[in-house]
Design an enzyme around this catalytic site. Structure first.
Site, mmCIF file in Angstrom:
data_model
loop_
_atom_site.group_PDB
_atom_site.id
_atom_site.type_symbol
_atom_site.label_atom_id
_atom_site.label_comp_id
_atom_site.label_asym_id
_atom_site.label_seq_id
_atom_site.Cartn_x
_atom_site.Cartn_y
_atom_site.Cartn_z
ATOM 1 C CB SER A 31 -33.431 -35.304 -11.473
ATOM 2 O OG SER A 31 -33.136 -33.945 -11.427
ATOM 3 C CG ASP A 84 -35.720 -31.972 -4.674
ATOM 4 O OD1 ASP A 84 -34.856 -31.113 -4.925
ATOM 5 O OD2 ASP A 84 -35.989 -32.924 -5.426
ATOM 6 C CG HIS A 110 -32.884 -33.876 -6.354
ATOM 7 N ND1 HIS A 110 -34.087 -33.644 -6.985
ATOM 8 C CD2 HIS A 110 -31.991 -34.097 -7.356
ATOM 9 C CE1 HIS A 110 -33.920 -33.710 -8.300
ATOM 10 N NE2 HIS A 110 -32.658 -34.004 -8.555
HETATM 11 N N1 LIG Z 1 -23.673 -31.843 -8.993
HETATM 12 C C1 LIG Z 1 -24.870 -31.198 -8.544
HETATM 13 C C2 LIG Z 1 -25.890 -32.173 -8.095
HETATM 14 C C3 LIG Z 1 -26.389 -32.959 -9.220
HETATM 15 C C4 LIG Z 1 -27.400 -33.944 -8.745
HETATM 16 O O1 LIG Z 1 -28.003 -33.828 -7.660
HETATM 17 N N2 LIG Z 1 -27.580 -34.939 -9.547
HETATM 18 C C5 LIG Z 1 -28.533 -35.948 -9.211
HETATM 19 C C6 LIG Z 1 -29.483 -36.112 -10.365
HETATM 20 S S1 LIG Z 1 -30.213 -34.561 -10.776
HETATM 21 C C7 LIG Z 1 -27.822 -37.239 -8.952
HETATM 22 O O2 LIG Z 1 -28.405 -38.299 -9.096
HETATM 23 N N3 LIG Z 1 -26.555 -37.160 -8.581
HETATM 24 C C8 LIG Z 1 -25.708 -38.325 -8.409
HETATM 25 C C9 LIG Z 1 -25.764 -38.956 -7.051
HETATM 26 O O3 LIG Z 1 -26.348 -38.398 -6.119
HETATM 27 O O4 LIG Z 1 -25.257 -40.084 -6.937
HETATM 28 C C10 LIG Z 1 -24.550 -30.255 -7.416
HETATM 29 O O5 LIG Z 1 -23.418 -30.248 -7.014
HETATM 30 O O6 LIG Z 1 -25.455 -29.555 -6.956
#
Ligand SMILES: N[C@@H](CCC(=O)N[C@@H](CS)C(=O)NCC(=O)O)C(=O)O
Length: 296
Positions: A160, A238, A273
């Site tokens: 990402s 995604d 994602h």
């Molecule tokens: N916080 C965001 C999502 C953020 C997100 O998906 N981050 C990804 C990278 S872009 C991630 O790796 N999140 C941490 C995880 O899933 O452990 C939301 O609530 O929509």
């Protein structure tokens, strides 16, 4: 400054070291995880020990070094091949700048792997210099950990925002990394809401020419260093892809029009994602790096 070892965790026959060091680039302590495979550790009494190549993994929005170390499953294949993995943090933490913690997609946990030019960010939000300069210099020079690592054999990958980081740092610094790969990268940040927000804040709303220097789709147009050695995976389920945050087609089109070979983009049916997607294809990305690092 030298690393402090906060924890040592056995993983797939190797060890994951949770480290911290004081960074002069960001002006803060920085956490970083390092995985050393069994092939390096079993030679620790040799003088010198066996040096293994390194894959740097850049994380996405909101992440710390822990997310991918715990659930990306890179260590599985890395331990079989003899590959070290470095998991840096995604921004400085603890600067207490105004607005730094107000949003999950800007500020802390969202450094975007650029050196900010705008106040108040430009003092500490210098993740490009940190990842390409201070962090590897500190690691390879470290008395404890540097002796296991081959500084001439380094590849980069990411997810990402970290996919954006991997692609742009690879494209901006030819020769620094042997190959690149990315999971669901923000491939054309100048044209998507996440990128517009981050680049406006860090690089200046009006400085759109400057934005292009940190945009994989723009950078690939000027690539003159041969075969790209790039693998990209994107899940068709995604939501961020569906919302137009990732735009991998723009990267593919730009590479094609510029006559740049060696970019493989795979659209993985139904994958989202998350780390279910990452863990499914992490072996492929380790294999991709291993091929160019002399392990396969
Ligand atoms: N916080 C965001 C999502 C953020 C997100 O998906 N981050 C990804 C990278 S872009 C991630 O790796 N999140 C941490 C995880 O899933 O452990 C939301 O609530 O929509």
């Amino acid at each position: 400054m030298a690393f402090t070892t906060k924890a040592t965790i056995a993983s797939f026959g190797g060890k994951l070291f949770k480290l911290s060091h004081q960074s002069t680039t960001t002006g803060t302590p920085m956490a970083v995880n390092l995985y050393l495979p069994p092939q390096a550790l079993s030679s620790q009494n040799n003088n010198p020990p066996k040096k293994v190549p390194l894959l740097i993994y850049l994380s996405g929005l909101t992440c710390t070094p822990e997310n991918c170390s715990e659930k990306g499953f890179f260590q599985h294949r890395a331990s079989q091949l003899g590959l070290a993995i470095l998991y840096p943090d995604t921004s400085p933490r603890g600067l207490n700048l105004p607005g730094e913690k107000d949003a999950w997609d800007f500020g802390e946990g969202a450094g975007f792997y650029v050196d900010a030019t705008q106040e108040p960010w430009k003092g500490g939000y210098r993740m490009e210099s940190y990842i390409t300069g201070e962090l590897p210099a500190t690691l390879f020079g470290d008395a404890e950990y540097g002796r296991y690592l081959d500084r001439e054999r380094v590849s980069i990958t990411g997810h990402s925002m970290g996919g954006h980081g991997a692609l742009t740092l690879y494209l901006k610094h030819p020769g620094l990394y042997r190959s690149v790969s990315a999971f669901a990268p923000i491939a054309n940040p100048s044209q998507c809401p996440w990128g517009e927000k981050a680049f406006s804040g860090y690089l200046g709303k009006e400085n759109r020419e400057e934005w292009k220097k940190h945009d994989a789709t723009e950078l690939v147009k000027g690539w003159k260093s041969g075969d790209l050695k790039a693998l990209v995976d994107v899940g068709t389920g995604d939501n961020f892809y569906k919302q137009g945050q990732l735009l991998p087609e723009n990267l593919e089109k730009a590479a094609k029009e510029a006559g740049v070979e060696g970019l493989t983009v795979r659209y993985q049916e139904d994958y989202d994602h998350s780390y279910y997607f990452m863990a499914t294809f992490s072996d492929d990305h380790v294999n991709h790096a291993a091929k160019y690092l002399g392990l396969l």
